[in-house]
Write a protein that holds these residues in place. Sequence first.
Motif, PDB file in Angstrom:
ATOM      1  N   TYR A  50      -0.960   7.469   1.358  1.00  0.00           N
ATOM      2  CA  TYR A  50      -1.704   8.357   2.246  1.00  0.00           C
ATOM      3  C   TYR A  50      -2.826   8.997   1.451  1.00  0.00           C
ATOM      4  N   ALA A  51      -4.004   8.975   2.043  1.00  0.00           N
ATOM      5  CA  ALA A  51      -5.171   9.573   1.406  1.00  0.00           C
ATOM      6  C   ALA A  51      -5.761  10.614   2.357  1.00  0.00           C
ATOM      7  N   VAL A  52      -6.373  11.616   1.785  1.00  0.00           N
ATOM      8  CA  VAL A  52      -7.003  12.654   2.597  1.00  0.00           C
ATOM      9  C   VAL A  52      -8.358  12.142   3.062  1.00  0.00           C
ATOM     10  N   GLU A  53      -8.568  12.183   4.369  1.00  0.00           N
ATOM     11  CA  GLU A  53      -9.846  11.781   4.941  1.00  0.00           C
ATOM     12  C   GLU A  53     -10.849  12.895   4.649  1.00  0.00           C
ATOM     13  N   PRO A  54     -11.980  12.573   4.006  1.00  0.00           N
ATOM     14  CA  PRO A  54     -12.921  13.619   3.574  1.00  0.00           C
ATOM     15  C   PRO A  54     -13.448  14.499   4.715  1.00  0.00           C
ATOM     16  N   ASP A  55     -13.777  13.912   5.835  1.00  0.00           N
ATOM     17  CA  ASP A  55     -14.389  14.697   6.920  1.00  0.00           C
ATOM     18  C   ASP A  55     -13.411  15.629   7.627  1.00  0.00           C
ATOM     19  N   GLY A  87      -9.939  16.080   6.658  1.00  0.00           N
ATOM     20  CA  GLY A  87      -8.858  16.618   5.836  1.00  0.00           C
ATOM     21  C   GLY A  87      -7.487  16.094   6.231  1.00  0.00           C
ATOM     22  N   ARG A  88      -7.469  15.154   7.196  1.00  0.00           N
ATOM     23  CA  ARG A  88      -6.202  14.576   7.638  1.00  0.00           C
ATOM     24  C   ARG A  88      -5.701  13.544   6.634  1.00  0.00           C
ATOM     25  N   LEU A  89      -4.379  13.369   6.624  1.00  0.00           N
ATOM     26  CA  LEU A  89      -3.793  12.300   5.828  1.00  0.00           C
ATOM     27  C   LEU A  89      -3.879  11.006   6.626  1.00  0.00           C
ATOM     28  N   VAL A  90      -4.426   9.964   5.975  1.00  0.00           N
ATOM     29  CA  VAL A  90      -4.617   8.686   6.636  1.00  0.00           C
ATOM     30  C   VAL A  90      -3.844   7.619   5.856  1.00  0.00           C
ATOM     31  N   PRO A  91      -3.008   6.834   6.564  1.00  0.00           N
ATOM     32  CA  PRO A  91      -2.270   5.785   5.862  1.00  0.00           C
ATOM     33  C   PRO A  91      -3.194   4.641   5.458  1.00  0.00           C
ATOM     34  N   SER A  92      -2.904   4.056   4.315  1.00  0.00           N
ATOM     35  CA  SER A  92      -3.700   2.948   3.818  1.00  0.00           C
ATOM     36  C   SER A  92      -2.813   2.038   2.958  1.00  0.00           C
ATOM     37  N   LEU A  93      -3.050   0.728   3.045  1.00  0.00           N
ATOM     38  CA  LEU A  93      -2.335  -0.210   2.192  1.00  0.00           C
ATOM     39  C   LEU A  93      -3.190  -0.507   0.961  1.00  0.00           C
ATOM     40  N   VAL A  94      -2.596  -0.390  -0.207  1.00  0.00           N
ATOM     41  CA  VAL A  94      -3.277  -0.738  -1.453  1.00  0.00           C
ATOM     42  C   VAL A  94      -2.375  -1.670  -2.249  1.00  0.00           C
ATOM     43  N   ALA A  95      -3.001  -2.536  -3.022  1.00  0.00           N
ATOM     44  CA  ALA A  95      -2.233  -3.458  -3.869  1.00  0.00           C
ATOM     45  C   ALA A  95      -2.538  -3.148  -5.331  1.00  0.00           C
ATOM     46  N   SER A  96      -1.502  -3.060  -6.120  1.00  0.00           N
ATOM     47  CA  SER A  96      -1.655  -2.843  -7.550  1.00  0.00           C
ATOM     48  C   SER A  96      -2.067  -4.165  -8.204  1.00  0.00           C
ATOM     49  N   PRO A  97      -3.222  -4.200  -8.882  1.00  0.00           N
ATOM     50  CA  PRO A  97      -3.631  -5.436  -9.565  1.00  0.00           C
ATOM     51  C   PRO A  97      -2.592  -5.919 -10.578  1.00  0.00           C
ATOM     52  N   THR A  98      -1.922  -4.993 -11.243  1.00  0.00           N
ATOM     53  CA  THR A  98      -0.884  -5.359 -12.204  1.00  0.00           C
ATOM     54  C   THR A  98       0.254  -6.080 -11.514  1.00  0.00           C
ATOM     55  N   MET A  99       0.704  -5.535 -10.396  1.00  0.00           N
ATOM     56  CA  MET A  99       1.823  -6.150  -9.683  1.00  0.00           C
ATOM     57  C   MET A  99       1.434  -7.469  -9.022  1.00  0.00           C
ATOM     58  N   VAL A 100       0.178  -7.593  -8.592  1.00  0.00           N
ATOM     59  CA  VAL A 100      -0.280  -8.883  -8.066  1.00  0.00           C
ATOM     60  C   VAL A 100      -0.131  -9.936  -9.153  1.00  0.00           C
ATOM     61  N   GLY A 101      -0.588  -9.609 -10.369  1.00  0.00           N
ATOM     62  CA  GLY A 101      -0.485 -10.536 -11.489  1.00  0.00           C
ATOM     63  C   GLY A 101       0.954 -10.897 -11.815  1.00  0.00           C
ATOM     64  N   VAL A 102       1.836  -9.924 -11.783  1.00  0.00           N
ATOM     65  CA  VAL A 102       3.253 -10.161 -12.075  1.00  0.00           C
ATOM     66  C   VAL A 102       3.869 -11.073 -11.009  1.00  0.00           C
ATOM     67  N   HIS A 103       3.547 -10.812  -9.748  1.00  0.00           N
ATOM     68  CA  HIS A 103       4.119 -11.621  -8.668  1.00  0.00           C
ATOM     69  C   HIS A 103       3.556 -13.045  -8.662  1.00  0.00           C
ATOM     70  N   VAL A 104       2.297 -13.207  -9.066  1.00  0.00           N
ATOM     71  CA  VAL A 104       1.753 -14.564  -9.202  1.00  0.00           C
ATOM     72  C   VAL A 104       2.488 -15.271 -10.343  1.00  0.00           C
ATOM     73  N   LEU A 105       2.641 -14.593 -11.476  1.00  0.00           N
ATOM     74  CA  LEU A 105       3.313 -15.185 -12.634  1.00  0.00           C
ATOM     75  C   LEU A 105       4.730 -15.640 -12.291  1.00  0.00           C
ATOM     76  N   ARG A 106       5.500 -14.800 -11.615  1.00  0.00           N
ATOM     77  CA  ARG A 106       6.877 -15.188 -11.317  1.00  0.00           C
ATOM     78  C   ARG A 106       6.940 -16.389 -10.388  1.00  0.00           C
ATOM     79  N   ARG A 107       5.898 -16.557  -9.556  1.00  0.00           N
ATOM     80  CA  ARG A 107       5.831 -17.736  -8.678  1.00  0.00           C
ATOM     81  C   ARG A 107       5.400 -18.983  -9.455  1.00  0.00           C
ATOM     82  N   GLN A 108       4.662 -18.789 -10.539  1.00  0.00           N
ATOM     83  CA  GLN A 108       4.213 -19.914 -11.364  1.00  0.00           C
ATOM     84  C   GLN A 108       5.343 -20.513 -12.186  1.00  0.00           C
ATOM     85  N   ILE A 109       6.401 -19.767 -12.392  1.00  0.00           N
ATOM     86  CA  ILE A 109       7.517 -20.249 -13.211  1.00  0.00           C
ATOM     87  C   ILE A 109       8.296 -21.297 -12.420  1.00  0.00           C
TER      88      ILE A 109
END
Length: 133
Positions: free
Chosen positions: A44-49, A51-73
Amino acid sequence: MASVELTLVHGLEIGKDILKDAVLREPSAGDIIEAQEEAEKLVYAVEPDSGRLVPSLVASPTMVGVHVLRRQIVKIGNLSGPIELDMLKCLHPEDFARLQAKADELDAATTAEIASREVAQRGRDDGNGGGAG
């Protein structure tokens, strides 16, 4: 699909066995897409205009790399991939780094192969002498 073999220094302990021989393959588009989906987290991030909390999906680049690696094995010892995240977490940091380094080498080789094919296509004419007319 290209693959590479490597030997882990410390290995993955499964019961009384220590598995050291590993095989990695190049990732597919599906691997990357699934890894990105798996790495998504609802925040949840605060909308600047307002001040409300707005849900958002974010992906961690580190975890993307880890999940790709485990699939490569493809396998570690007699354990077939993809490897579960909990198993990957059990690896010694040196073995984890070796897997990542080999995956990077595999990615670089695949990228170089694609680039060389594209370069070979450059300058080839379209049957009319290469002109635009």
